[in-house]
Scaffold this motif. Structure first.
Motif, PDB file in Angstrom:
ATOM      1  N   ALA A  20       0.831  -1.206   0.000  1.00 45.48           N
ATOM      2  CA  ALA A  20       0.000   0.000   0.000  1.00 45.48           C
ATOM      3  C   ALA A  20       0.864   1.253   0.000  1.00 45.48           C
ATOM      4  CB  ALA A  20      -0.931  -0.011   1.210  1.00 45.48           C
ATOM      5  N   THR A  24       1.001   4.102  -2.836  1.00 45.49           N
ATOM      6  CA  THR A  24       0.730   5.485  -2.435  1.00 45.49           C
ATOM      7  C   THR A  24       1.842   6.409  -2.907  1.00 45.49           C
ATOM      8  OG1 THR A  24      -0.522   4.763  -0.487  1.00 45.49           O
ATOM      9  CG2 THR A  24       0.317   7.018  -0.472  1.00 45.49           C
ATOM     10  N   ASP A  29      -4.220   6.052  -4.754  1.00 42.89           N
ATOM     11  CA  ASP A  29      -4.954   6.074  -3.486  1.00 42.89           C
ATOM     12  C   ASP A  29      -5.113   4.640  -2.989  1.00 42.89           C
ATOM     13  OD1 ASP A  29      -6.475   6.796  -1.335  1.00 42.89           O
ATOM     14  OD2 ASP A  29      -8.324   7.071  -2.479  1.00 42.89           O
ATOM     15  N   TYR A  31      -4.872   1.474  -0.006  1.00 43.07           N
ATOM     16  CA  TYR A  31      -5.069   1.165   1.405  1.00 43.07           C
ATOM     17  C   TYR A  31      -5.200  -0.346   1.557  1.00 43.07           C
ATOM     18  CZ  TYR A  31      -9.775   1.403  -0.549  1.00 43.07           C
ATOM     19  OH  TYR A  31     -10.869   1.249  -1.362  1.00 43.07           O
ATOM     20  N   TYR A  32      -4.692  -0.869   2.664  1.00 40.84           N
ATOM     21  CA  TYR A  32      -4.851  -2.297   2.927  1.00 40.84           C
ATOM     22  C   TYR A  32      -5.956  -2.496   3.951  1.00 40.84           C
ATOM     23  CZ  TYR A  32      -2.314  -1.914   7.392  1.00 40.84           C
ATOM     24  OH  TYR A  32      -1.926  -1.590   8.661  1.00 40.84           O
ATOM     25  N   THR A 111      -4.723   9.056   5.511  1.00 43.05           N
ATOM     26  CA  THR A 111      -5.961   8.488   4.977  1.00 43.05           C
ATOM     27  C   THR A 111      -5.856   6.998   4.688  1.00 43.05           C
ATOM     28  OG1 THR A 111      -5.296   9.088   2.719  1.00 43.05           O
ATOM     29  CG2 THR A 111      -6.664  10.678   3.924  1.00 43.05           C
ATOM     30  N   THR A 112      -4.721   6.379   5.048  1.00 42.48           N
ATOM     31  CA  THR A 112      -4.548   4.951   4.810  1.00 42.48           C
ATOM     32  C   THR A 112      -3.955   4.289   6.044  1.00 42.48           C
ATOM     33  OG1 THR A 112      -2.280   5.117   3.955  1.00 42.48           O
ATOM     34  CG2 THR A 112      -4.072   5.399   2.367  1.00 42.48           C
ATOM     35  N   SER A 114      -1.571   2.201   6.023  1.00 42.98           N
ATOM     36  CA  SER A 114      -0.123   2.081   5.890  1.00 42.98           C
ATOM     37  C   SER A 114       0.597   3.328   6.386  1.00 42.98           C
ATOM     38  CB  SER A 114       0.264   1.807   4.433  1.00 42.98           C
ATOM     39  OG  SER A 114      -0.263   2.800   3.576  1.00 42.98           O
ATOM     40  N   PHE A 117      -3.935   7.028  10.196  1.00 36.55           N
ATOM     41  CA  PHE A 117      -5.180   7.757   9.950  1.00 36.55           C
ATOM     42  C   PHE A 117      -5.304   8.968  10.859  1.00 36.55           C
ATOM     43  CE2 PHE A 117      -6.808   3.398   8.821  1.00 36.55           C
ATOM     44  CZ  PHE A 117      -7.154   3.672   7.510  1.00 36.55           C
ATOM     45  N   ALA A 125     -11.893   5.974   4.790  1.00 37.11           N
ATOM     46  CA  ALA A 125     -11.423   4.657   4.363  1.00 37.11           C
ATOM     47  C   ALA A 125     -12.461   3.576   4.636  1.00 37.11           C
ATOM     48  CB  ALA A 125     -10.110   4.320   5.070  1.00 37.11           C
TER      49      ALA A 125
END
Length: 212
Positions: A20, A24, A29, A31-32, A111-112, A114, A117, A125
């Protein structure tokens, strides 16, 4: 939500996080998330057509960035199943998704999972994984959606607070039932469960919104 690329099937969360992060850094964009217990996957992109998503995935595979991939169709998201399975199903999926991020570090602007947040990055997310795009900031999320009174709170609603002490919304979490919510509190903390009845959050509560 449009079409999304899903890649990887990792037993180690660190490997999912690394992929991720790599995506990124390529301005995707990504995310995991926990697909099921002991298995993590990565999703990225928001494409208008399946062909566009497939084209991007093939390029990334040729570059060696990803291996096998799967195109997630809009009809596969929880929100797309609301008509047949009902709103309670969607709300349960939102709460289930939120629980998978408990323990992820807080990061302002994140926002992810990884990278970490912030509060509204977490809500974005969680809802995105279930097929719904939210505005970026807690204040924007508060200004949209349907107002919900505190005595009518339902799992999956967003709850808002004035943690900055300026008389305006500055924090958001996801209500999970039993007077509790999941949120990303502040720097140095991790995503966690808190109670609306706690002295701190109780007196800073500013309202709730529903997007479902």
């Amino acid at each position: 939500m449009g079409y999304t690329i899903q890649a990887g099937a990792f037993s180690a969360v660190e490997n999912a996080a690394n992929l991720a992060k790599c995506l990124t850094e390529q301005h995707l964009d990504a995310y995991y998330f926990q697909y099921r217990k002991g298995l993590y996957k990565v999703r990225f992109g928001n494409f208008q057509t399946e062909e566009e998503a497939s084209r991007e995935a093939v390029i990334l595979k040729a570059m060696g960035t990803i291996e096998d991939f799967y195109i997630v169709r809009p009809s596969e998201y929880a929100t797309a199943k609301e008509t047949t399975l009902g709103t309670p199903y969607v709300r349960d999926q939102v709460v289930k998704t939120a629980h998978t991020f408990v323990g992820v570090p807080y990061r302002w602007g994140g926002t992810t999972a990884s990278q970490g947040f912030d509060c509204s990055g977490l809500t974005m997310a969680v809802f995105k994984l279930n097929g719904l795009n939210l505005p970026r900031t807690s204040r924007q999320q508060f200004n949209r959606g349907f107002s919900v009174s505190r005595d009518k709170l339902t799992k999956g609603d967003l709850v808002f607070f004035d943690t900055a002490g300026r008389g305006d919304v500055s924090h958001v979490g996801i209500y999970i039932g039993d007077n509790k919510f999941i949120h990303a509190p502040r720097t140095g903390k991790t995503v966690r469960l808190s109670s609306l009845s706690s002295p701190y959050y109780g007196k800073r509560y500013r309202g709730a919104r529903s997007y479902l």
